[in-house]
Design a protein around this motif. Structure first.
Motif: not given
Length: 356
Positions: A139-142, A148-153, A170-171
């Motif tokens: 993942v780029f450009d946070r 996105r982190p919550q979605l991917l988790a 870390p997530t």
């Protein structure tokens, strides 16, 4: 006796017949699975190589419940990605590690959707996870409040955030390669201060990006500490917009006036080159009246006239470490943040002492 099937195609059954072994043993040997001795595995691989046989990637992925692919979704146009040395170097580093592990890279570019439209990249992640197209993503450009982190988790999709802040935790299913933007900001500000600059400017990329917010905060903090003042202008990382942002910074100001910035830093190489062109059009000498510095180094900085000073950051190594960290996460290993080294200033003609 042949190891081939219909139309000369080499098959597991043909290899088993030729070697007098079971098809299961042949499969174990070819796919690196336990169940056969090393001498047996060597015999199978030698015959397979002789006959020009390669395992089916789709069948292997199915047997291992993996896709053997890593995904990247960029909310950028192909023209933007192709022109930025940062992306090209990071992607090259990622591909170098993936190729060593016989992994594929799926790269998708989506046009950024203006608010309040939903982000198009989120749908790509959902589809990839649902179809098991990738084993993990980079993942780029946070940005602030990034979903996105919550979605991917929630999708249980392993992921690595590139260039996250040092304190980024870390997530679930996630890890980070981190960059200390404050340390790089200190290098930039101190380089200007050492050359007598006391009023400086920073032309940044989109302010919503977390790394740009960290750079601006770092510049403000270090400039204040050294008794300097700083002004800020935003751009979109392109050369043309970098030139417009530069013009906005110096608009209506005469060189030598207290408000005129005698040094300008840029968030990437393209904006620095655009700023250099804009200053030339305005009749402002670089570095005679204004020094400039790029946060990213590239061949553009080295070959421009004058050559542009820049922070040398090993962006290819950033890609390599991000890919290696993702592979560790995919394998189920406990991972920790991987910190990147601070940038090193390359002094070139565009950086000079402030005019008295």
């Amino acid at each position: 006796m042949s190891g081939s099937g219909p139309a000369g195609k080499v098959t597991i059954a043909g290899l088993a017949q030729r070697l007098g072994m079971s098809k299961a043993s042949i499969s174990y040997a070819l796919n690196g699975q336990p169940g056969v001795s090393e001498p047996t595995r060597a015999r199978v691989l030698a015959l397979a190589a002789e006959l020009g046989w390669y395992p089916s990637s789709s069948a292997r992925a199915l047997s291992q419940s993996r896709s053997e692919a890593v995904g990247i979704v960029l909310a950028r146009t192909p023209e933007e990605v192709g022109s930025e040395s940062f992306y090209m170097n990071v992607l090259a580093g990622i591909e170098a590690i993936l190729s060593e592990h016989d992994m594929n890279l799926m790269l998708r570019m989506v046009t950024p959707a203006p608010p309040p439209e939903p982000r198009r990249d989120l749908d790509v992640y959902r589809r990839w996870a649902g179809e098991r197209r990738v084993d993990g993503v980079i993942v780029f450009d946070r940005f602030a409040d990034d979903p996105r982190p919550q979605l991917l988790a929630g999708l249980s999709l392993p992921h690595v955030l590139v260039g996250a802040a040092e304190d980024a935790g870390p997530t679930p299913f996630g890890a980070n390669t981190t960059v200390d933007q404050g340390a790089d900001a200190a290098t930039v500000v101190e380089a200007f201060h050492a050359r007598g600059h006391r009023h400086i400017a920073y032309v940044s990329g989109p302010p919503g990006l977390t790394h740009e917010a960290a750079r601006r905060a770092g510049i403000h903090s270090h400039a204040s500490r050294l008794g300097m003042t700083a002004v800020f202008s935003t751009s979109d990382y392109t050369a043309d917009d970098g030139g417009k942002a530069t013009t906005a910074v110096v608009a209506g100001l005469a060189p030598g006036s207290p408000e005129f910035p005698t040094a300008i830093a840029y968030g990437n190489d393209l904006m620095a080159i655009g700023g250099l062109r804009a200053l030339k059009r305005l009749g402002i000498a670089v570095p005679g009246q204004v020094s400039i510095l790029s946060w990213d180094d590239s061949i553009l900085c080295q070959l421009s006239s004058p050559a542009v000073a820049a922070l040398a950051r090993n962006t290819m190594e950033l890609g390599r470490r991000s890919a290696a960290l993702l592979l560790e996460t995919i394998a189920g290993h406990q991972t920790a943040n991987v910190a990147m080294a601070a940038g090193v200033l390359h002094r070139r003609e565009s950086l000079a002492n402030a005019a008295l």
